[in-house]
Every structure is written in C-alpha cells, then in structure tokens.
Motif scaffolding. Structure first.
Motif, PDB file in Angstrom:
ATOM      1  N   ASN A  26     165.885  -4.756  -7.948  1.00 17.54           N
ATOM      2  CA  ASN A  26     165.338  -4.119  -6.756  1.00 17.54           C
ATOM      3  C   ASN A  26     166.433  -4.019  -5.698  1.00 17.54           C
ATOM      4  OD1 ASN A  26     165.222  -6.380  -4.874  1.00 17.54           O
ATOM      5  ND2 ASN A  26     163.526  -7.169  -6.119  1.00 17.54           N
ATOM      6  N   TYR A  54     164.446   4.855  -4.137  1.00 15.10           N
ATOM      7  CA  TYR A  54     165.308   3.687  -4.344  1.00 15.10           C
ATOM      8  C   TYR A  54     166.445   3.675  -3.323  1.00 15.10           C
ATOM      9  CZ  TYR A  54     167.862   0.003  -6.711  1.00 15.10           C
ATOM     10  OH  TYR A  54     168.496  -1.181  -6.997  1.00 15.10           O
ATOM     11  N   LYS A 131     157.383  -6.746  -2.704  1.00 18.74           N
ATOM     12  CA  LYS A 131     157.279  -6.695  -4.178  1.00 18.74           C
ATOM     13  C   LYS A 131     157.028  -8.061  -4.733  1.00 18.74           C
ATOM     14  CE  LYS A 131     160.107  -2.666  -4.353  1.00 18.74           C
ATOM     15  NZ  LYS A 131     161.176  -1.934  -4.807  1.00 18.74           N
TER      16      LYS A 131
END
Length: 131
Positions: A26, A54, A131
């Motif tokens: 990530n 992203y 997340k």
C-alpha cells in the motif's frame, strides 16, 4: 517475475541500490520505507485500472513522510472512471501529481534514473481510506 529481475539488473548497472518490496504494497508502506531508507527515487508498476487512485494516495503518504523524491510509474497507467466503460489513460494526471509516467522504458532507462528531477509535490487534501 522475469521483468522484475531484468529491471533490477538494469538499475544495478546504472548504479542504483535496489529494494524489492514485493507486490501489493500500500502507499503508506512504500512511502514509509522510502523515507526510512532515504531513497533517491521510486520505480513502481501498477495494475490495470488503478494507477491514478494509487498515485494520489502515494503522493499524500510521501508528503506525510516529507519524502521529496522522483517517482517513475510504469505498467498499465489507466484508471476505471465512473462515467466510462473502460479504464482511461491517466498519464497526464500522474504528471500533475509530480510523478514520471513511463509505459515503455526502451533505451531511456539510464537517462530516466540519472535525470529524474527532484520534485516539489502539490498538496492534496484527500485523506486515504483506512485499510
């Protein structure tokens, strides 16, 4: 995996020290690692349909870590958009974020590493999802 080995070898031949973090990192993990290692740059490849999302999250995390280094993005540089059936090219959007989009490195790889500009990234206010 074969492409990663080739790119790693090209980077080493250009004088770079390589850290391969694996797939599916990530943006926070990538930015934190780059900052902790005082990296000179990031070379990454994205999957189909997610490059812009992203990149925005990575820009936020690089800013949070005060990490001002060039980011060269390759792979499939497109994004799924709500108003389009198919993902659209987002190379120009990546440039606006201060990244260097490059779908085909060809013989320009050493040049890109040697001449990647130090960036003063734009500020982004979007907060990435937890997340």
């Amino acid at each position: 995996e074969h492409a990663i080995m080739i790119l790693s070898q090209l980077c080493r031949e250009a004088g770079a020290k390589i850290f391969y973090l694996g797939a599916e990192k990530n943006p926070d993990e990538l930015a934190a690692f780059a900052a902790s290692q005082k990296a000179d740059g990031i070379l990454l490849s994205t999957h189909n349909g997610m490059a812009l999302e992203y990149a925005k999250d990575l820009r936020i995390q690089l800013n949070n870590h005060e990490c001002r280094i060039p980011v060269i993005m390759g792979g499939v540089l497109n994004q799924k958009m709500d108003n389009c059936e198919l993902p659209v090219d987002v190379s120009s959007d990546l440039k606006k974020l201060g990244f260097i989009p490059h779908g085909k490195l060809e013989d320009k790889f050493t040049y890109l590493l040697a001449n990647a500009p130090a960036v003063s990234p734009p500020s982004i206010t979007k907060t990435p999802p937890v997340k």
